[in-house]
Enzyme design. Sequence first.
Site, PDB file in Angstrom:
ATOM      1  N   ASP A  30      77.634  44.618  50.502  1.00  0.00           N
ATOM      2  CA  ASP A  30      78.599  44.593  51.601  1.00  0.00           C
ATOM      3  C   ASP A  30      78.662  43.232  52.291  1.00  0.00           C
ATOM      4  OD1 ASP A  30      75.861  45.766  52.385  1.00  0.00           O
ATOM      5  OD2 ASP A  30      76.609  45.046  54.305  1.00  0.00           O
ATOM      6  N   SER A  34      80.463  39.988  56.125  1.00  0.00           N
ATOM      7  CA  SER A  34      79.730  39.139  57.066  1.00  0.00           C
ATOM      8  C   SER A  34      79.740  37.667  56.660  1.00  0.00           C
ATOM      9  CB  SER A  34      78.286  39.621  57.201  1.00  0.00           C
ATOM     10  OG  SER A  34      77.646  39.646  55.940  1.00  0.00           O
ATOM     11  N   TYR A 150      67.181  47.137  62.669  1.00  0.00           N
ATOM     12  CA  TYR A 150      66.302  45.975  62.715  1.00  0.00           C
ATOM     13  C   TYR A 150      66.000  45.560  64.155  1.00  0.00           C
ATOM     14  CZ  TYR A 150      68.288  45.472  58.011  1.00  0.00           C
ATOM     15  OH  TYR A 150      68.712  45.710  56.729  1.00  0.00           O
ATOM     16  N   LYS A 181      66.204  52.023  56.743  1.00  0.00           N
ATOM     17  CA  LYS A 181      65.931  50.721  56.127  1.00  0.00           C
ATOM     18  C   LYS A 181      65.603  49.741  57.240  1.00  0.00           C
ATOM     19  CE  LYS A 181      68.448  46.784  54.184  1.00  0.00           C
ATOM     20  NZ  LYS A 181      69.818  46.255  53.952  1.00  0.00           N
ATOM     21  N   GLY A 206      64.901  43.726  51.001  1.00  0.00           N
ATOM     22  CA  GLY A 206      64.331  42.694  50.129  1.00  0.00           C
ATOM     23  C   GLY A 206      64.515  41.315  50.696  1.00  0.00           C
ATOM     24  N   GLY A 231      69.869  43.238  48.173  1.00  0.00           N
ATOM     25  CA  GLY A 231      71.213  42.792  47.859  1.00  0.00           C
ATOM     26  C   GLY A 231      71.269  41.339  47.476  1.00  0.00           C
TER      27      GLY A 231
END
Length: 270
Positions: A30, A34, A150, A181, A206, A231
Amino acid sequence: MTTTQLTGKSLRLARLCGHGDGRFLFVPLDHSVSDGPITTVRGFGTLVDDVVAGGADGIVLHKGRARSLAPERLGGCSLLVHLSASTAHGPDVNAKVLVGDVEDAIRVGADAVSVHVNIGADTESAQLADLGAVAAACDRWGMPLLAMIYPRGPRVTDPHAPELVSHVVTIAADLGVDIVKTVFAAPVERMAEVVENSPLPVIVAGGAGTTSLADFTVAALAAGCSGLAVGRRVFTSPHPRATVLELAELIHGVGVPPTPSTPSRMAGVL
């Protein structure tokens, strides 16, 4: 003998875990919203083929990109539709907004949706409200919800602090998420505390870094994580298929991707 009632959510969760071992390998693609294009149009189709052939359990796309995929390209790989967005050009890159809803994901045949929340951002309250609203819609529709949550913002001095990472995964659980995640805690041996504090399966991003992807994966699994979402280190790899295959072997302990199932996604052009 204990039986589990079949529901829309339980069926879709089973699809997300292609090997049935409680572990996940998701590949988010995705980033084009961004950061801009991650490859050419033709190259994107090839990238999806490589991710699927490598044995990923799920691929994360925005709704428009998902609509352009031919269903046979996904095979047995699950589709997660990402509902959040921001760009690198905005005044606050940590301010995520909803750009889709659960109904959008259902229309393209998604197996799950994902929402991004930055705890510590100036817009944290709005992002939490969005997460709660999406969680409620997921309950109504029987749709699994992945939260990409996050510690990130002007008040976060150490985004890898174990206490802070534990806090954000707990937020995800309390607001109705199914899989969370987040970042890897530091020092690495304390990631186990994060997992122990979470009633949800925890997968780690990752991301980028100097640690090899194989070593990172082994450390995450040793800490009790339920898998990875990788990703950037896949789509920037010179050999994406080999990268995904290596991750799948480490996460699932097998050398062969699961047998493709009959796809249930909308046909497209790629």
